[in-house]
Design an enzyme around this catalytic site. Structure first.
Site, short mmCIF file in Angstrom:
data_model
loop_
_atom_site.label_atom_id
_atom_site.label_comp_id
_atom_site.label_asym_id
_atom_site.label_seq_id
_atom_site.Cartn_x
_atom_site.Cartn_y
_atom_site.Cartn_z
N LYS B 78 0.84 -1.20 0.00
CA LYS B 78 0.00 0.00 0.00
C LYS B 78 0.87 1.25 0.00
O LYS B 78 1.92 1.28 0.66
CB LYS B 78 -0.91 -0.02 1.24
CG LYS B 78 -1.98 1.07 1.27
CD LYS B 78 -2.88 0.94 2.51
CE LYS B 78 -3.97 2.01 2.53
NZ LYS B 78 -4.84 1.91 3.72
N SER B 159 -9.93 2.39 2.83
CA SER B 159 -8.96 3.07 2.00
C SER B 159 -8.01 2.14 1.25
O SER B 159 -7.38 2.56 0.29
CB SER B 159 -8.13 4.03 2.86
OG SER B 159 -7.30 3.32 3.75
N SER B 183 -10.30 0.12 7.13
CA SER B 183 -9.68 0.24 5.81
C SER B 183 -9.05 -1.04 5.27
O SER B 183 -8.67 -1.08 4.11
CB SER B 183 -8.62 1.35 5.81
OG SER B 183 -9.24 2.61 5.72
#
Lengths: 488, 492
Positions: B78, B159, B183
């Protein structure tokens, strides 16, 4: 003890109320929340870790040594040590503040109330006053902006960014510039004894925010102003004097003192407004979520306590107990290096009273003359103890001792060696002294007549002549005795 | 999807160790899938050379008999994680082009375990979002589509939207995510994969761009519970550079996996039956209850009375911390700087106006507001107190059960732009996920099944502090019984 310092106004006398917030840089090899070094005077931006530069994803980790130093400082100020404290963020934007917040302690400081005892008159032991300490908290220092490196840009040096500071907040207990000066000097001495701050105000490792208000003697507190970052004892005293006068004039002219932050300009000796209350930042303090609360265990507390040295007041009282005058004791304990040097002198066998007089008169005089401090004194405590020992056992007279000391300063040799090599030993041999006296009296028969006729002031002349003839080495007491016996 | 890219981490690892395929073959297969999947916008940076370099090292290690736990496995990281020499931008314009000189502890741990990096994964800007639509790189498009024939572009959730989409589409066998208020779990649920947020403090936050420090936790996202266990074991561990890191040994979660839940009590919180949640969500929840019973667990009703306050509490605490954490993006030292202004304050304003997107600005403003003089006690202090009550709710509930089962999200994936106009509707996505975040508890989403539109629904397990094993085991029990094998049909 109540201060009688007053500002004379057109409408009567005014009293000044002073509180100080002292920022003291903690002695530690590393910064408060990063492993970066803290050396003063390094090239810009060479003492900066990723944490200090607030790079993305970097986190603070408390440096145990900085916490330890603050706890020891609290103990030296007889203050409450909070077993549980917490770090808060103080949020504001400035180019010298990489994180956009300073990690400090607003809500739960590490150290609670304590006090500092000051002497308003160094020669008067009864002139004591207690100045309350409200709290000590630890916090990060900011970096430094440099405006003189480029025509249109400012540069920033982050070497100081993240360095640990103790903010020592006094109660508004001081009521004259002199009291504030005495408090600052005492606080500095204690910090230096403890070793938690080097107290070097020129390098900025100790600076004060000065809170000043005025009121009618004994009346309600007035509105205070805060003058930031004052970096010498003299300037702090000047700020108080100036600011009190300014406030009194303002009030007496019908104005009102605004609660505001001011800056001191030492060149012009004035303070001026930095920002008013309306422009005050909203710092949005909140607990730093990157850090857990700081919890101190008893073992840590005990270790801190055990590591404390003898503090100035205790040392002064001990010295007085050895027969040293209060003034000398006060002078000898004001600076930690002097006190340590003197303790070493005592350890080397010197007699306390004589040693104190000698250090304050002879050693300090010599150091002053040579432009040196006690730390780089050319004579060691052991050498000084030997010299004083030679005076105590009658080997050296006072004046011979001065001669020997001068030679020691020049050569670094030990006193005994100098005495042996140069034959500076004092003579108490009555035969030799008598023989010289006889020579002097014979050569000055006219003066002997005058003396006997009543001109007794001539006695000193005979002593001087005899000492001169003995090249200064005669025991002066002995010379006096023999002369008197022969003349009377 | 090639044969290799459809395999799990455990399968790839086994095949690599057995010599069925080389690490280089694995890396090449995934590198090709990453390129072929560009229309999903899952990756912000592709690093095929890094994946190949790690693969070659893994092949050499295998030849030398020096295998590491993740040798031969390429992963997606990420964009919130700092990766040395590779753009690390937190999905934000304000960090465009920022190449750290350092590697986050979690990604460093994965690399030390032998894993390679396929690239950086798209995400909501600074992890603020539940649909990946706040990213400066544009939204990620879910590989999943509704079965209504309209082919509307759906969100993979957020997210960690790029992370979820990459795993679901076979662009990585496993990825890192971060979870501040759901998330990891919500995007895992939306894309039919598994993801676990461990106990707060298990994974070091060092080198992960901070959103809300007291909530942020890294965790793995992968196809299976076993893969999550394998990855988490490599990611977790004490880090002296993070003061909130737990100084505890990392359990052997993989070896401890067992779907036998006999003797375990699973709590069903009555407050999670909320109005307006589609019947299909509650149906899959009931199905989950039956599966856990089948695995031997006893099911009990529990109460978490402060649940309804969790979301408002979260939306005070997280923005408050974020407003301060994001102050460092000021244009002075790195990242974007707007020039042509006169004063320092103007530079801050111009840089942050240009660099931050609307949702980040919204949260910075909310956070600044709730910390302001006069509002601090009413909002922030109050929220901290409620957070304590929420933690206490869980502590009391866990006196009577070992695990808690809930749905992961109140809906299946929604279409892009369906909720962007209504922040509150967007925030409601995390209603089931946020309480465990506030309490710092381990929580996981595993696929439960498909809804009538053909979209995945997730089941959510919450465990006691430090009981990742219990969460993983219950996840495994559901996985075995759900038989979730559905894959999005490749259209990209």
């Amino acid at each position: 003890m109540v201060s009688d310092y007053r500002i004379k106004g057109a409408t009567g006398d005014w009293e000044v109320v002073v509180g100080l917030e002292v920022h003291a840089q903690v002695v530690s090899d590393a910064k408060l929340f990063s492993g970066a070094a803290t050396a003063f005077g390094a090239e810009p931006n060479t003492q900066v870790s990723l944490v200090d530069a607030a790079m993305p994803g970097m986190l603070p980790v408390p440096n145990c040594e900085c916490i330890r130093q603050a706890v020891r400082t609290g103990m030296a100020l007889d203050a409450v040590i909070n077993r549980w404290s917490r770090f808060d963020r103080k949020n504001y934007f400035y180019a010298d503040l990489p994180q956009g917040y300073q990690i400090s302690q607003l809500y739960h400081p590490l150290v609670g109330p304590g006090e500092v005892e000051i002497l308003l008159d160094e020669k008067d032991e009864n002139s004591v006053k207690q100045i309350g300490i409200e709290r000590i908290h630890v916090e990060q220092d900011a970096g430094k902006l440099m405006h003189d490196q480029h025509p249109t840009m400012s540069y920033v040096d982050l070497n100081r960014s993240g360095v640990a500071l103790m903010e020592i907040v006094s109660r508004p207990d001081m009521s004259s510039p002199a009291e504030a000066g005495a408090y600052l000097r005492k606080l500095r001495a204690i910090l230096r004894y403890v070793g938690s701050c080097d107290g070097n105000m020129e390098e900025g490792s100790m600076r004060a925010d000065v809170n000043v208000s005025v009121r009618r003697p004994g009346g309600e507190l007035g509105t205070r102003t805060e003058t930031k970052n004052v970096n010498s004892v003299r300037f702090v005293m000047a700020v108080i004097e100036h600011e009190a006068r300014r406030q009194v004039d303002l009030i007496e002219e019908g104005g009102e003192v605004a609660q505001e932050t001011r800056l001191y300009d030492p060149d012009k000796n004035v303070t001026r407004t930095l920002r008013s209350k309306e422009d005050a930042h909203d710092y949005r303090y909140f607990p730093d979520p990157d850090l857990l609360p700081l919890e101190l265990d008893e073992a840590f507390i005990e270790e801190c306590r055990a590591s404390l040295p003898e503090l100035p007041d205790d040392k002064r009282k001990r010295f007085e107990g050895l027969g040293i005058t209060p003034y000398n004791a006060s002078v000898l304990t004001a600076e930690v290096e002097t006190a340590r040097w003197f303790d070493a002198l005592l350890d080397a066998g010197a007699e306390a009273r004589q040693a104190a007089n000698w250090v304050v008169a002879e050693l300090f005089g010599a150091l002053n003359r040579l432009g040196k401090t006690i730390v780089d004194a050319p004579v060691s405590p052991q050498q000084a103890a030997e010299l004083l020992g030679l005076v105590a056992d009658g080997t050296l007279s006072g004046s011979l001792a001065k001669q020997v000391f001068e030679i020691m300063l020049d050569t670094g040799d030990d006193a005994g060696k100098i005495v042996d090599e140069r034959g500076l030993k004092q003579t108490s041999d009555t035969g030799e002294i008598d023989a010289k006296i006889d020579e002097i009296l014979a050569a000055n028969a006219d003066k002997v007549e005058q003396y006997k006729a009543g001109k007794e002031a001539l006695f000193g002349f005979f002593v001087g002549q005899t000492m001169k003839a003995m090249a200064g080495k005669a025991n002066p007491q002995m010379v006096n005795e023999r002369l008197r016996a022969k003349l009377n | 999807m090639s044969e290799l890219t459809s395999k799990t981490i455990a399968e790839l690892r086994e095949g690599f160790r057995a010599g069925d395929h080389s690490a280089r073959e694995i890396a090449e297969a995934f590198n090709a899938a990453v390129v072929a999947g560009r229309s999903l916008n899952a990756y912000t940076v592709e690093t095929p050379e890094l994946a190949l370099a790690a693969a070659d090292a893994a092949d050499a290690a295998r030849a030398a008999g020096e295998l590491k736990p993740l040798s031969g496995i390429p992963l997606g990281i990420k964009d919130l994680f700092a990766t040395e020499g590779t753009d690390s931008t937190a999905g934000s314009n304000i960090l465009k082009g920022f190449k750290p000189t350092y590697e986050s502890r979690v990604s460093a741990n994965l690399k030390a375990a032998g894993a390679g990096m396929l690239g950086k994964l798209n995400m909501d800007e600074f992890a603020m979002g539940s649909s990946n639509e706040t990213s400066a790189y544009g939204p990620v498009i879910s590989p999943w589509r509704r079965n209504d024939g309209w082919n509307a572009a759906l969100t993979p959730g957020g997210s960690s939207g790029g992370s979820a989409a990459a795993v679901a589409a076979g662009l990585a066998p496993g990825v890192t995510g971060t979870d501040t208020g759901g998330s990891i779990r919500q995007p895992a649920a939306f894309t039919g994969i598994s993801g676990i947020k461990p106990t707060y403090g298990r994974c070091s936050r060092w080198g992960i761009v901070s959103f809300a420090s007291s909530l942020d936790q890294a965790g793995p996202m992968a196809r299976t519970v076993l893969d999550c266990a394998i990855m988490l074991e490599a990611m977790a561990g004490f880090d002296p550079r993070d003061a909130t890191s737990l100084n505890l040994p990392v359990p052997q979660w993989e070896a401890g996996l067992s779907s036998d839940l006999r003797g375990k009590k699973v709590g069903i919180p009555k407050e999670y039956r909320i109005d307006g949640v589609p019947a299909e969500i509650n149906a899959i929840w009931d199905q989950g209850i039956e599966w856990l019973k089948d695995a031997g667990a006893e099911v009990v009703e529990i109460s978490l009375p402060h649940t309804k306050y969790a979301l408002p509490t979260y939306y005070i605490i997280a923005p408050a911390e974020a407003s301060s954490n994001l102050a460092r993006y000021d244009g002075v030292r790195y990242g974007l700087r707007e020039t042509g202004v006169k004063t320092l304050d103007d530079m801050y304003a111009a840089t942050r106006s240009a660099g931050f997107g609307a949702e980040v600005k919204r949260r910075v403003m909310i956070g600044t507001y709730v910390l302001s003089a006069g509002y601090y006690d009413a909002y922030f202090t109050k929220a901290q107190k409620v957070r304590t009550l929420i933690k206490r709710d869980f502590a009391q509930a866990f006196a009577g059960c070992d695990l808690i089962l809930t749905p992961t999200a109140p809906s299946a994936a929604f279409g892009l732009q369906e909720k962007t106009a209504d922040p509150i509707a967007m925030y409601l996505n995390d209603v089931f996920a946020v309480p465990a975040s506030l309490a710092g508890l381990p929580a996981m989403s595993v696929p439960g099944g498909l809804d009538s539109q053909g979209l995945p629904l997730g089941l959510h397990l919450i465990g006691r502090e430090l009981d990742e094993q219990g969460v993983l085991n219950a996840g495994l029990a559901i996985e075995e019984r759900a038989g979730f094998t559905a894959r999005p049909e490749k259209w990209w």
